[in-house]
Design an enzyme around this catalytic site. Sequence first.
Site, PDB file in Angstrom:
ATOM      1  N   ASP A 103       0.813  -1.214   0.000  1.00  0.00           N
ATOM      2  CA  ASP A 103       0.000   0.000   0.000  1.00  0.00           C
ATOM      3  C   ASP A 103       0.843   1.260   0.000  1.00  0.00           C
ATOM      4  O   ASP A 103       0.398   2.318  -0.452  1.00  0.00           O
ATOM      5  CB  ASP A 103      -0.910   0.034   1.238  1.00  0.00           C
ATOM      6  CG  ASP A 103      -1.851  -1.156   1.315  1.00  0.00           C
ATOM      7  OD1 ASP A 103      -1.897  -1.950   0.362  1.00  0.00           O
ATOM      8  OD2 ASP A 103      -2.538  -1.288   2.343  1.00  0.00           O
ATOM      9  N   ASP A 189      -2.761   5.441  -2.956  1.00  0.00           N
ATOM     10  CA  ASP A 189      -2.065   4.310  -2.337  1.00  0.00           C
ATOM     11  C   ASP A 189      -1.346   3.545  -3.437  1.00  0.00           C
ATOM     12  O   ASP A 189      -1.878   3.396  -4.558  1.00  0.00           O
ATOM     13  CB  ASP A 189      -3.051   3.377  -1.635  1.00  0.00           C
ATOM     14  CG  ASP A 189      -3.494   3.890  -0.271  1.00  0.00           C
ATOM     15  OD1 ASP A 189      -3.199   5.049   0.070  1.00  0.00           O
ATOM     16  OD2 ASP A 189      -4.168   3.118   0.448  1.00  0.00           O
ATOM     17  N   HIS A 240      -7.918  -0.363  -3.545  1.00  0.00           N
ATOM     18  CA  HIS A 240      -6.826  -1.229  -3.971  1.00  0.00           C
ATOM     19  C   HIS A 240      -7.292  -2.208  -5.052  1.00  0.00           C
ATOM     20  O   HIS A 240      -8.260  -2.933  -4.878  1.00  0.00           O
ATOM     21  CB  HIS A 240      -6.181  -1.974  -2.802  1.00  0.00           C
ATOM     22  CG  HIS A 240      -5.642  -1.031  -1.760  1.00  0.00           C
ATOM     23  ND1 HIS A 240      -5.371  -1.432  -0.474  1.00  0.00           N
ATOM     24  CD2 HIS A 240      -5.342   0.286  -1.805  1.00  0.00           C
ATOM     25  CE1 HIS A 240      -4.925  -0.402   0.216  1.00  0.00           C
ATOM     26  NE2 HIS A 240      -4.910   0.657  -0.565  1.00  0.00           N
ATOM     27  N   ASP A 242      -5.825  -4.881  -6.300  1.00  0.00           N
ATOM     28  CA  ASP A 242      -5.366  -6.272  -6.319  1.00  0.00           C
ATOM     29  C   ASP A 242      -6.369  -7.272  -5.749  1.00  0.00           C
ATOM     30  O   ASP A 242      -6.024  -8.449  -5.546  1.00  0.00           O
ATOM     31  CB  ASP A 242      -4.004  -6.413  -5.637  1.00  0.00           C
ATOM     32  CG  ASP A 242      -3.917  -5.727  -4.292  1.00  0.00           C
ATOM     33  OD1 ASP A 242      -4.955  -5.247  -3.801  1.00  0.00           O
ATOM     34  OD2 ASP A 242      -2.800  -5.665  -3.728  1.00  0.00           O
ATOM     35  N   SER A 295     -12.265  -6.947   1.735  1.00  0.00           N
ATOM     36  CA  SER A 295     -13.293  -7.690   1.025  1.00  0.00           C
ATOM     37  C   SER A 295     -13.064  -9.201   1.098  1.00  0.00           C
ATOM     38  O   SER A 295     -11.936  -9.678   1.264  1.00  0.00           O
ATOM     39  CB  SER A 295     -13.288  -7.243  -0.445  1.00  0.00           C
ATOM     40  OG  SER A 295     -13.925  -8.162  -1.275  1.00  0.00           O
ATOM     41  N   CYS A 348      -0.965  -7.954  -0.840  1.00  0.00           N
ATOM     42  CA  CYS A 348      -0.906  -6.739  -0.020  1.00  0.00           C
ATOM     43  C   CYS A 348       0.304  -6.748   0.911  1.00  0.00           C
ATOM     44  O   CYS A 348       0.933  -5.705   1.140  1.00  0.00           O
ATOM     45  CB  CYS A 348      -2.162  -6.609   0.832  1.00  0.00           C
ATOM     46  SG  CYS A 348      -3.709  -6.516  -0.079  1.00  0.00           S
TER      47      CYS A 348
END
Length: 382
Positions: A103, A189, A240, A242, A295, A348
């Site tokens: 990040d 980010d 994000h 990914d 998520s 991450c």
Amino acid sequence: GVADDACLPPLEPACQSEFNDQHTKYGAKMSHPFSEYVPWPTGPKLKRFIKAANNELDGMVTMLEGEGVTVIRPDRSLCQFNVRTKTPDWESPNQYCVVCPRDVLVTIGNEILEAPMCKRSRFFEYRPFRTAVKSYFDRDPKCVWSAAPKPMMGEESYNVEFWDWDTEERMKRMHKYTYCINEHEIMFDAADCMLVGNMMFVQQSMVTNLAGIRWLKRQYEPKGITVKTLHFPYDLYPSHMDCTFVAARPGLAFTNPDRPVVDEEVKIFKQNDWRLVDVPMWDGSQEHPVMCQSSRWLSMNVFQISPTKIVVEEGEKAFINMLESEHGFDVIPIPYRNVFEFGGSLHCSTWDIRRKGDMQDYFPNREGCEEDIGMTSLTKLP
């Protein structure tokens, strides 16, 4: 990353954390949902959760080292997050953690870039990584060390009403891409940036604004890297890329069936014969951690060791089967679920500093894709 001294993300204009119970989408089913009884807490996470996450992070290190990867960890002496922080513009009861270097940092060619971030609780997250970055800077005369301008993060940088909108209101606004941050300052980010050869794809999201993408364009397009903006309108809380769009190897990208990308914005993939493949539904046999703010699609947050070898959370059986049987990957499954509530999963929690090879052009056919339609359709600013 490491989970040492990790804290709960405090409530702030860029983050309204909530318990992951049945009042959230895909949340854990509880007889007495936490959110009905107690407010979101601040301060340190429980030591047993930190220990469990560190055990799995250490397991990732052992596996990577077994594959010949050199692994560097954040400076643990600088992991001090349960500290009230204050600037002239804001105050926060604590900082967050450094489980997710992805990040904060990104390597682009011979350059290490520190992202500006948008959350007050992550303002100082770069600190435990500075020891490693300085070491590369000292040892490699070609290493360039850059940092995007730090935002002041005053109240004027946020759309605080975002958190009060109901689903119907969000659906009305889904193609306007209005989120909790506005365009007052440069914010992004690093995990919203996906570098594919000499192209960088950046998602506009709750943590990355158009001003941030415009800054990236000016920083890298003179260096031969084209920057393109992506949107996933059905993701009403995007953060994000990914867990939504993953370039797995040259010619293959994994996509999220819940969050289709704007078709015009990925035209360049299709006319260069890339396959965009939906991943299977995440495995529901285990519930998501109650304090997790990420998520369920962490299922596709994978780490690629090479074009043929990939690391996946061991519980995602359907995805593992697809990777092996349909795409010929050598899959390394590892336990990682205890890391989830610290902000992410395999991708991450890693940051690729060095990889072998030269910069490639994976998109030689760019005819008709010169315009960054994801940017120009929303702003006339250069």
